[in-house]
Design an enzyme around this catalytic site. Sequence first.
Site, mmCIF file in Angstrom:
data_model
loop_
_atom_site.group_PDB
_atom_site.id
_atom_site.type_symbol
_atom_site.label_atom_id
_atom_site.label_comp_id
_atom_site.label_asym_id
_atom_site.label_seq_id
_atom_site.Cartn_x
_atom_site.Cartn_y
_atom_site.Cartn_z
ATOM 1 N N GLU A 199 0.861 -1.176 0.000
ATOM 2 C CA GLU A 199 0.000 0.000 0.000
ATOM 3 C C GLU A 199 0.900 1.230 0.000
ATOM 4 O O GLU A 199 1.859 1.310 0.779
ATOM 5 C CB GLU A 199 -0.908 0.033 1.229
ATOM 6 C CG GLU A 199 -1.803 1.278 1.249
ATOM 7 C CD GLU A 199 -2.683 1.376 2.484
ATOM 8 O OE1 GLU A 199 -3.431 2.364 2.587
ATOM 9 O OE2 GLU A 199 -2.620 0.475 3.341
ATOM 10 N N ASN A 257 -4.702 5.041 -2.250
ATOM 11 C CA ASN A 257 -5.945 5.474 -1.613
ATOM 12 C C ASN A 257 -6.698 6.463 -2.485
ATOM 13 O O ASN A 257 -6.095 7.362 -3.095
ATOM 14 C CB ASN A 257 -5.632 6.106 -0.256
ATOM 15 C CG ASN A 257 -5.127 5.084 0.738
ATOM 16 O OD1 ASN A 257 -5.861 4.193 1.144
ATOM 17 N ND2 ASN A 257 -3.876 5.202 1.127
ATOM 18 N N GLU A 289 -8.077 1.867 -3.452
ATOM 19 C CA GLU A 289 -8.701 1.575 -2.158
ATOM 20 C C GLU A 289 -9.525 2.773 -1.715
ATOM 21 O O GLU A 289 -9.004 3.868 -1.544
ATOM 22 C CB GLU A 289 -7.634 1.250 -1.116
ATOM 23 C CG GLU A 289 -6.868 -0.030 -1.425
ATOM 24 C CD GLU A 289 -5.926 -0.432 -0.306
ATOM 25 O OE1 GLU A 289 -5.769 0.360 0.654
ATOM 26 O OE2 GLU A 289 -5.350 -1.525 -0.378
ATOM 27 N N ASP A 319 -11.687 0.075 1.729
ATOM 28 C CA ASP A 319 -10.747 0.196 2.836
ATOM 29 C C ASP A 319 -11.518 0.372 4.145
ATOM 30 O O ASP A 319 -12.676 0.811 4.147
ATOM 31 C CB ASP A 319 -9.836 1.403 2.597
ATOM 32 C CG ASP A 319 -8.558 1.345 3.395
ATOM 33 O OD1 ASP A 319 -8.349 0.363 4.124
ATOM 34 O OD2 ASP A 319 -7.763 2.291 3.296
ATOM 35 N N GLU A 376 -5.696 -5.249 8.156
ATOM 36 C CA GLU A 376 -4.732 -4.180 8.443
ATOM 37 C C GLU A 376 -4.303 -4.230 9.906
ATOM 38 O O GLU A 376 -5.030 -4.708 10.773
ATOM 39 C CB GLU A 376 -5.359 -2.815 8.162
ATOM 40 C CG GLU A 376 -5.710 -2.570 6.720
ATOM 41 C CD GLU A 376 -6.215 -1.162 6.506
ATOM 42 O OE1 GLU A 376 -5.440 -0.327 6.030
ATOM 43 O OE2 GLU A 376 -7.386 -0.900 6.824
#
Length: 416
Positions: A199, A257, A289, A319, A376
């Site tokens: 990420e 993101n 995400e 997410d 996560e």
Amino acid sequence: MGEEGRARRRNDEDTGNQPVARWLAHDRAVTVAIVALASFEIINAAYGRDTGDTLVAAAKDRIERALSATGEGEVLREGAVFTLALPVTLDAAHPLITAIEFALAQPFLVGGTTVHVGTRIGVASGKGEQAEALVARARAALGEARVLEGATTRIAPPAPDRPIAQLAADLHRAIARDEIAVMFQPQVAFANGRIVGVEALARWRHPELGELGAQILLAASDRADLGIALSDHILSRALASVAEWPDTLAHLRVAVNVTAADLARPDFAARFLTRVDASGVARSRVAAEITEGGLIDDLDSATELLTALRDGGCHVAIDDFGTGYSSLAYLTALPVDYLKIDLRLTQSIVGDRRHRVVVEGVIAIANALGLETIAEGVETEEQRALLEARGCTYYQGFLCAGATDVAGLVRLIERV
């Protein structure tokens, strides 16, 4: 002997935030040190779970004996990771942390077997800060200690005391001066323990305040109304870095993101795909995400945009899944490849039965729908084992590594 003059003992259900919040509320300086046994997984595999459990108990005893000299403080354990909450300044905590390093460096005699363990320690100190932010800074420092060669202890830079309005003004110049860097946090497959993706995470290298994390960066961008400009900058930086990666990293996918402001642009999907193509990175290696909060306002528009991304060859993820109030509606409406389980759920599954049931339910639903899941914030072996047993697909978190640069990522890949 009573609690006074000794570190108070807590069980695995504690998070570390409670004593920190209590002392901060009384305007006291607080230092948080998170201590991880570096070789614990190897010892578990080599000598068995019983030996590992005995070793962890012995390590906790050594830490508590070192802490008893301070008169105040708490040790909170989760697996082979210990959180020390100390109502003292960083200078006052330094001798204690050094003593703990020395104590844990000595060999352990466990069931007739002599065992040596390494340690990695992340430290953060502050006053007048939110407890969650202080603990998060210590976790980030631990992540850096885990990936930096030869670094046993890493001390987090001070939290910025500059008003958010001033930081917002600074951010205008930061983008132009290329002060916003992109780091990468690995995503690991449960099936074989290999890193399969990353990420992209933004870091602000402020010329006066040092490195600032994403939370401060996003708050400043909201105040400065620079959300779209910052998002475009981060995407460009991430893709440019991936395009130059060595062959060692060529198999990794990269997740970026996408914000609510991004989704509000009608041409967002076309712009996103154009940027990916211009970078030379294959669309199949890129995942967008989107946080749940970015989807609630206009689900129909979000569905259309994400369908365009997915039909264009990119992956799509939700997410922080499990924290919003419309989660299940998204599964029926949105074209999604995987769900990311929020770190607040992940980090409480060992000690909180309700959170564990929620996580188990999310994984079961995802599996039934043919979706992958990424947990996560995985920091301990207990969390990893529980998630693997429930059928989670991937994880990311300090158990593997925090956010790192390309060189650190190469070292992690070569280590597997």
